[in-house]
Scaffold this active site. Sequence first.
Site, PDB file in Angstrom:
ATOM      1  N   ASN A   1       0.961  -7.108  17.705  1.00 18.53           N
ATOM      2  CA  ASN A   1      -0.122  -7.398  16.765  1.00 18.53           C
ATOM      3  C   ASN A   1      -1.445  -6.788  17.174  1.00 18.53           C
ATOM      4  OD1 ASN A   1       1.131  -8.677  14.615  1.00 18.53           O
ATOM      5  ND2 ASN A   1       1.264 -10.603  15.731  1.00 18.53           N
TER       6      ASN A   1
ATOM      7  N   HIS B   1       6.598  -7.706  -1.092  1.00 17.82           N
ATOM      8  CA  HIS B   1       5.473  -8.179  -1.910  1.00 17.82           C
ATOM      9  C   HIS B   1       5.146  -7.201  -3.034  1.00 17.82           C
ATOM     10  CE1 HIS B   1       3.810 -11.153   1.361  1.00 17.82           C
ATOM     11  NE2 HIS B   1       4.930 -11.550   0.814  1.00 17.82           N
TER      12      HIS B   1
ATOM     13  N   CYS C   1       5.630  -5.180 -17.079  1.00 16.34           N
ATOM     14  CA  CYS C   1       5.391  -5.929 -18.308  1.00 16.34           C
ATOM     15  C   CYS C   1       5.917  -7.355 -18.147  1.00 16.34           C
ATOM     16  CB  CYS C   1       6.086  -5.253 -19.483  1.00 16.34           C
ATOM     17  SG  CYS C   1       6.005  -6.262 -20.984  1.00 16.34           S
TER      18      CYS C   1
ATOM     19  N   ASP D   1       0.795  -1.235   0.000  1.00 15.35           N
ATOM     20  CA  ASP D   1       0.000   0.000   0.000  1.00 15.35           C
ATOM     21  C   ASP D   1       0.828   1.288   0.000  1.00 15.35           C
ATOM     22  OD1 ASP D   1       0.864   0.254   2.724  1.00 15.35           O
ATOM     23  OD2 ASP D   1      -0.879  -0.881   3.413  1.00 15.35           O
TER      24      ASP D   1
HETATM   25 ZN   LIG Z   1       7.075  -4.995 -22.572  1.00 16.07          ZN
END
Ligand SMILES: [Zn+2]
EC number: 2.3.1.286
Length: 214
Positions: A200, A108, A116, A93
Amino acid sequence: MEAQWREWARAARRPVAITGAGISVASGLPTIKREWRGVPLKEVFAKEMFERDPERFYECYREMLLDWREAVPNEAHRALARSGACVITQNFDGLHQKAGSERVLEIHGNLRELICLGCAALYPAHVAETNPLPHCPSCGELLKPNIVLEGEEVRHFATAVDWVGEADLLLVVGTKLDMQPVGGLPKICEEKGVPVIVCNKAAETVLPELFASR
Ligand SMILES: [Zn+2]
């Protein structure tokens, strides 16, 4: 909060934090447990789903973009930025950067870019807002949101291991660390006797208190 935590936080010169979805809940962002049109996000964000039905995946992605644009960092993100901690985050985020953290590893990936699948060129997320299934203007291949899907490898893991190896305090915030290889990081500290704080619950009140002097 345990009494020792404050002392550890005050003494830390090289704090490192590992964060997960729990830290962004107070910013109104969903955890992977939420559903999108009856399907758990965990399934939407699986590699098979993107491969099988990229158009549907993009529908969900566009809705997430709307949430994400409006989201602002909460006190937990801000306290970590003030503390100067290096942040290894499982979130895509971008809220740690918005809060001002300078060293952030997005293991992540992130929501703000498309990558691409052919030539790995990066494009800004808004390309997907007007195009149901965006392709690369340069090589013609499908673009994919630059996030790590379930079943794909995490990024920058060697750097994460280095950071944790040099830490004198490790904070684990908003994540149960039940995924590998990230789940093994705290062990690096534990074996060297470096303190580990697991937070947590209510990180948005605990962390500002912990780093009140910074
Ligand atoms: Zn490309």
